[in-house]
Design an enzyme around this catalytic site. Structure first.
Site, short mmCIF file in Angstrom:
data_model
loop_
_atom_site.label_atom_id
_atom_site.label_comp_id
_atom_site.label_asym_id
_atom_site.label_seq_id
_atom_site.Cartn_x
_atom_site.Cartn_y
_atom_site.Cartn_z
N HIS A 25 -32.85 -56.85 10.34
CA HIS A 25 -32.89 -56.14 11.62
C HIS A 25 -33.98 -56.70 12.51
O HIS A 25 -34.94 -57.33 12.05
CB HIS A 25 -33.11 -54.64 11.40
CG HIS A 25 -34.49 -54.27 10.94
ND1 HIS A 25 -35.53 -54.02 11.82
CD2 HIS A 25 -35.01 -54.12 9.69
CE1 HIS A 25 -36.62 -53.73 11.13
NE2 HIS A 25 -36.33 -53.78 9.84
N CYS A 26 -33.80 -56.50 13.83
CA CYS A 26 -34.85 -56.84 14.79
C CYS A 26 -35.39 -55.54 15.35
O CYS A 26 -35.38 -54.51 14.68
CB CYS A 26 -34.31 -57.77 15.87
SG CYS A 26 -32.89 -57.13 16.77
N SER A 27 -35.83 -55.54 16.61
CA SER A 27 -36.48 -54.35 17.14
C SER A 27 -35.53 -53.19 17.40
O SER A 27 -35.94 -52.04 17.41
CB SER A 27 -37.21 -54.70 18.45
OG SER A 27 -36.31 -55.26 19.38
N THR A 28 -34.23 -53.47 17.60
CA THR A 28 -33.29 -52.38 17.87
C THR A 28 -31.95 -52.56 17.18
O THR A 28 -31.10 -51.68 17.27
CB THR A 28 -33.00 -52.30 19.39
OG1 THR A 28 -32.45 -53.54 19.83
CG2 THR A 28 -34.26 -52.00 20.18
N ARG A 29 -31.73 -53.67 16.48
CA ARG A 29 -30.40 -53.97 15.96
C ARG A 29 -30.38 -54.17 14.46
O ARG A 29 -31.27 -54.78 13.89
CB ARG A 29 -29.85 -55.26 16.59
CG ARG A 29 -29.92 -55.31 18.09
CD ARG A 29 -29.33 -56.61 18.58
NE ARG A 29 -29.58 -56.80 20.00
CZ ARG A 29 -29.05 -57.77 20.71
NH1 ARG A 29 -28.24 -58.62 20.17
NH2 ARG A 29 -29.33 -57.88 21.99
#
Length: 627
Positions: A25-29
């Site tokens: 995951h990244c910051s929102t996904r």
């Protein structure tokens, strides 16, 4: 609905734990690499509470969940058993589209994990520059030099960070990868190669290259390491594999990196830096204005990640970036202004909450909640974003603003524009920020219109009353039961849509509505149909039957096929499902029920083809708010 329940629903609708080849995951996904992409049910994923949007690409399915992504990721990992549950990726025929998607997936996997370190170091450095410029700290003092060593170390040893993430992605020995790439930044090696007259190995001169803050030499080295390690692991006798495989990797990969891959990677970085700066030098402020204007569409398909390698390379080579990060400042703050305008104008409580939280997130550089929750679903909001982005992009381009840290621009990271040699750089960035928010907010306030559901489907005013309806017929013979009685909280809570369930007496599943098949998983246990009037219906045969991998099911249609109400679409072996320990209760849902009123027409014992539900489009409001 709790995070655990949402995580369970997401896991089911990407095809289950066994369908996940990789998850990060990244910051929102949440970024899923799936063994079989067709098993990802986009409509069902979008209906899960907490999911803001879904993007299906050639090699990755992205589920946008906003600021709670870390908690959702942890919940999914706990449910699926982490990396132990990873599935082998299905081999497929070569296609350029899939090849491009694979490259993009690799780029995202390598660079996304190191962005926090780079971002933190960049902001740390900018704050030190600010302290020096304000006279709070002497740049020649030991305090300043020692503190500067902290962010400088991140960039100095950037090849090692890239080596680690590349090795993780390629599933090769990570300490070995770090050791091999570490040669390039090892003080003794750099001192020898840079000494007057250079140095040679067996008569071959070692190329003189400064590898600190470079990324591509490490990537190329680990790519070769993955090939060599797999080859020797396969052919080496087990008892000596522990030392022989690493030995052969060192003997082969290290010289290849020193003489070929290192210089080649450095040249590639220089080439990308030249391309980025060349585009800016050729088009100037126009390039920034245009990029800022199209960033919403670029980000929506994940292609903005392609800008990360050249941006990092440019930052390493020149110490600043005057293109992508500057355009991102204009776009990010325009997302904030547009969403905040929508929050003030909309009459929908749900949309207001989404727009308000998304707008605040965008102010601080996190745009996905605003982008997927508001902008991409409403043309008027998108127009406001593009207007603000291009206006601010033109200003920051004309005033030649540059960024000095690789981080998503926003209020919290505005120090990334501090330039000790040019105080106007920060001031012009702030002015650009204000322009972005002001223009997008004003345009949003002027042109926004919404209907009763808070979603705009066209640029014209929405008028009229209940204009569309559909009669859904029972897809199965059996007993109608309330959705609340289904032994699965994902269905019983109605989060996937309103509807009913049927306890079937035979396994002949028929289309409940005339339309087009939009989803049919390889597990064959569920089918989605979009009716001619826009009603989206999901028929889910049994509970948790995705685990049966399609065994008890036979399909008679395919995705994109046209079907008529009553047409046989799936045959289910109910006895086999029951024998395997699964419930045959079949939920029938209107996935987009937020746009409709759903009236249950059938009850008790029912025969396939009998009336089951009446669906009517909700009464809409016109521009002045009257029905």
């Amino acid at each position: 609905m709790t995070t655990q329940e949402s995580a369970k629903a997401i896991l089911e609708h990407v095809g289950g734990a066994g369908n996940i080849s990789n998850l990060h995951h990244c910051s929102t996904r949440l970024r899923f690499s799936l063994a079989d992409d067709s098993q990802a049910d986009e409509a069902a994923l979008k209906a899960v509470p907490g999911v803001i949007g879904v993007v299906k690409g050639a090699s990755q399915t992205q589920v946008i969940v906003g600021s709670g992504v870390a908690e959702m990721y942890a919940a999914i990992e706990k449910l699926r058993g982490g990396n132990q549950a990873e599935a082998p990726t299905e081999k497929r025929p070569f296609s350029w589209k899939r090849f491009g998607g694979t490259i993009m997936d690799f780029v995202v996997s390598v660079f996304t994990p190191i962005i926090p370190a780079i971002a933190g170091a960049g902001i740390f450095k900018s704050l030190l520059v600010l302290a020096s410029a304000m006279g709070w700290m002497d740049a020649a003092s030991d305090n300043f030099k020692l503190l500067s060593a902290i962010p400088d170390a991140v960039f100095g040893f950037l090849p090692l960070l890239v080596a680690y993430t590349s090795a993780k992605k390629l599933n090769v020995n990570r300490p070995l990868a770090l050791g091999l790439v570490g040669v390039l930044v090892f003080p003794a090696f750099t001192a020898l190669s840079s000494q007057e007259g250079g140095v040679a190995l067996f008569g071959l001169p070692v190329p003189v290259v400064a590898y600190n803050a470079q990324v591509f030499p490490a990537i190329l080295a680990v790519l070769l390491l993955s090939v060599v390690e797999r080859f020797f692991t396969k052919i080496t006798w087990g008892p000596i594999r522990t030392f022989f495989v690493p030995l052969m990797c060192l003997i082969i990969v290290a010289p290849a990196t020193i003489f070929l891959l290192g210089p080649l990677g450095s040249w590639l970085g220089t080439l990308l830096t030249g391309a980025m700066t060349g585009l800016y030098d050729t088009l100037g402020w126009v390039a920034i204005m245009l990029l800022a204007g199209v960033l919403p569409l670029i980000i929506s398909v994940g292609m903005h990640k392609a800008f990360i390698p050249p941006t990092i390379a440019t930052m390493a080579a020149t110490g600043k970036d005057s293109f992508y990060l500057v355009a991102s400042l204009a776009h990010n703050l325009s997302e904030a202004g547009s969403s905040l305008g929508v929050a003030l104008r909309t009459k929908s409580p749900a949309l207001r909450a989404t727009a308000l939280s998304g707008g605040i997130s965008a102010l601080f550089g996190i745009t996905e909640p605003a982008l997927y929750g508001v902008t991409l679903q409403n043309r008027r909001a998108l127009i406001a974003v593009v207007s603000g982005s291009m206006s601010a992009g033109a200003y920051v381009g004309l005033t030649q603003v540059s960024a000095f840290a690789t981080v998503s621009p926003g209020l919290a990271s505005i120090s990334m524009f501090i330039d000790a040699a040019n105080p106007w750089n920060l001031l012009n960035a702030v002015i650009g920020l204000v322009i972005a928010v002001a223009v997008s907010f004003t345009v949003s306030m002027l042109i926004w219109r919404d209907d009763a559901s808070g979603s705009v489907r066209a640029l014209g005013d929405v008028t009229g009353s209940a204009v569309a309806s559909a009669n859904l017929r029972s897809p199965l013979s059996g007993e109608v039961i309330a959705l609340s009685e289904v032994n699965d909280p994902v269905f019983s809570s109605g989060i996937l849509g309103a509807g009913v369930a049927i306890r079937p007496t035979d396994g002949l599943v028929r289309a409940p509505i005339s339309g087009v098949v939009t989803a049919l998983l390889n597990s064959k246990h569920a089918i989605g149909i979009r009716g001619d009037d826009g009603v989206e219906v999901l028929v889910h045969i049994g509970i948790d039957t995705v685990q049966l991998a399609g065994g008890p099911f036979t399909t008679h249609v395919a995705v994109n096929d046209r079907v008529e109400a009553g047409q046989l679409v799936i045959e289910a072996d109910l006895a086999a499902i029951t024998a395997a320990g699964f419930d045959t209760v079949t939920p029938v849902l209107v996935v987009n029920s937020a746009d409709y009123t759903v009236e249950i027409a059938g009850s008790g014992t029912i025969t396939a083809g009998d009336a089951l539900m009446n669906v009517n489009e909700k009464i809409k409001e016109n521009a002045n708010g009257t029905a």
